[in-house]
Write an enzyme that holds these catalytic residues in place. Structure first.
Site, short mmCIF file in Angstrom:
data_model
loop_
_atom_site.label_atom_id
_atom_site.label_comp_id
_atom_site.label_asym_id
_atom_site.label_seq_id
_atom_site.Cartn_x
_atom_site.Cartn_y
_atom_site.Cartn_z
CB THR A 85 -24.62 5.52 -4.92
OG1 THR A 85 -23.57 6.48 -4.75
CG2 THR A 85 -25.76 6.17 -5.69
CG LEU B 2 -25.41 -0.23 0.43
CD1 LEU B 2 -24.18 -0.07 1.33
CD2 LEU B 2 -26.20 -1.47 0.83
N GLY C 243 -22.34 -0.42 -3.88
CA GLY C 243 -21.68 0.61 -3.11
C GLY C 243 -22.66 1.50 -2.36
CE1 TYR D 6 -3.15 -2.91 0.23
CE2 TYR D 6 -3.52 -2.44 2.55
CZ TYR D 6 -3.79 -3.19 1.43
OH TYR D 6 -4.71 -4.21 1.50
CG PHE E 254 -14.85 -4.60 -2.54
CD1 PHE E 254 -14.09 -3.45 -2.43
CD2 PHE E 254 -14.56 -5.49 -3.56
CE1 PHE E 254 -13.07 -3.18 -3.33
CE2 PHE E 254 -13.54 -5.23 -4.46
CZ PHE E 254 -12.79 -4.07 -4.34
N PRO E 255 -17.05 -4.16 1.95
CG PRO E 255 -16.69 -3.03 3.97
CD PRO E 255 -16.00 -3.41 2.68
CG LEU E 256 -19.91 0.00 2.74
CD1 LEU E 256 -19.64 1.49 2.73
CD2 LEU E 256 -21.00 -0.34 3.75
#
Length: 295
Positions: free
Chosen positions: A220, A222, A218, A57, A208-210
């Site tokens: 939006t 949700l 994503g 990272y 990617f928990p959303l």
């Protein structure tokens, strides 16, 4: 909270994913390094006791920020890192999973974090996003990490971005303590892996928990979902908070590592731990239509 929900240790179920602290594309330094370090200090001061990072990272950038902000580390803080990949000069992500490379990456993480032992090392596989890539045998990869575990340079081993049969083999070959795969209320394709984890008391850490960070899904999506919205209004919460709370309800060894470069957003994520979804909430959320990753 379940006992020993990460291998032989217990951590708070909401940790911190540090990937977003790097520059755009997880490449190079952030625009405001002091803010990034302030986010890290705020996380630890408010109960975060496990941080997910990786030497690639940046590269090095995020590990350097963690070291500069938090070293010497609090005794209760667990640092989880990832090996198996590399970056090119433009920031592209490349497989780098041969045993010698894995050992070198562990050493790079030890150096940049300034520790003698890594609490958790996840082996990042490329079998899902680059199925055309021929990876080294899993037994050889895990064998290299087990050697380092035996030497005391690694405490625990995990597996990331892996299919069901790979996870099952990793549990048998190396006693992996966690699986880090994409999973969310919008992408439930790994329900079978979560059941495997449940049977073996292995933690599951969703990235990617959303929903997908690319394409459909994503925050939006949700926010526009009527079922998520109804539950959010009932709890006075945001749609993303409900999506994270749903994950915690799914499995007692589900551990979250939401990332952010904002203290306000960090506090919003940590507040998810106070949301208790009841049976009616969960029944309503089962009506959310999944969107497979990459759709």
């Amino acid at each position: 909270m379940s006992e020993n929900n990460l291998g032989s240790t217990t951590v708070n179920r909401i940790g911190f994913g540090a990937m977003q602290l790097a520059g755009p594309g997880v490449f190079g330094p952030p625009a405001d390094p002091e803010n990034a370090k302030a986010v890290l200090r705020h996380a630890v001061a408010n109960g975060v006791d496990h941080i997910d990072t990786a030497q690639i990272y940046g590269p090095d950038v995020v590990n350097d920020l963690i070291r500069e902000a938090l070293h010497p580390y609090p005794e209760r803080l667990r640092l989880a890192t990832k090996v198996g990949g590399a970056r090119d000069d433009q920031g592209g992500w490349l497989p780098s999973g041969d045993p010698a490379s894995l050992k070198r990456q562990v050493e790079e993480n030890l150096r940049s974090l300034r520790v003698e032992r890594l609490d958790l090392v996840n082996l990042r596989r490329f079998e899902r996003d680059h199925p055309e890539h021929t990876e080294p045998p899993l037994a050889d990869q895990l064998g290299a990490l087990v050697e380092l575990r035996d030497e005391g340079k690694i405490d625990m081993i995990g597996i990331s971005n892996a299919h069901l049969d790979t996870v099952a083999s990793a549990i048998e070959l190396a006693g992996v303590v966690c699986v880090q795969n994409a999973y969310s209320i919008l992408n439930r394709t790994d329900d079978d892996i979560i059941e495997l984890c449940r049977r073996h008391e292995v933690a599951f850490v969703p990235f990617f928990p959303l929903g997908s960070a690319f394409g459909a899904g994503g925050p939006t999506h949700l926010a526009a979902d009527e079922h998520v919205g109804a539950v959010a209004r009932e709890h006075g919460a945001t749609a993303t908070q409900i999506a994270l709370a749903w994950l915690l309800s799914r499995y007692e060894r589900m551990l979250l590592i939401p990332g952010t470069g904002s203290i306000a957003h960090l506090d919003e994520n940590l507040a998810v731990g106070r949301i208790e979804l009841d049976a009616d909430d969960l029944e309503r959320l089962e009506k959310v239509q999944p969107i497979p990753l990459g759709a």
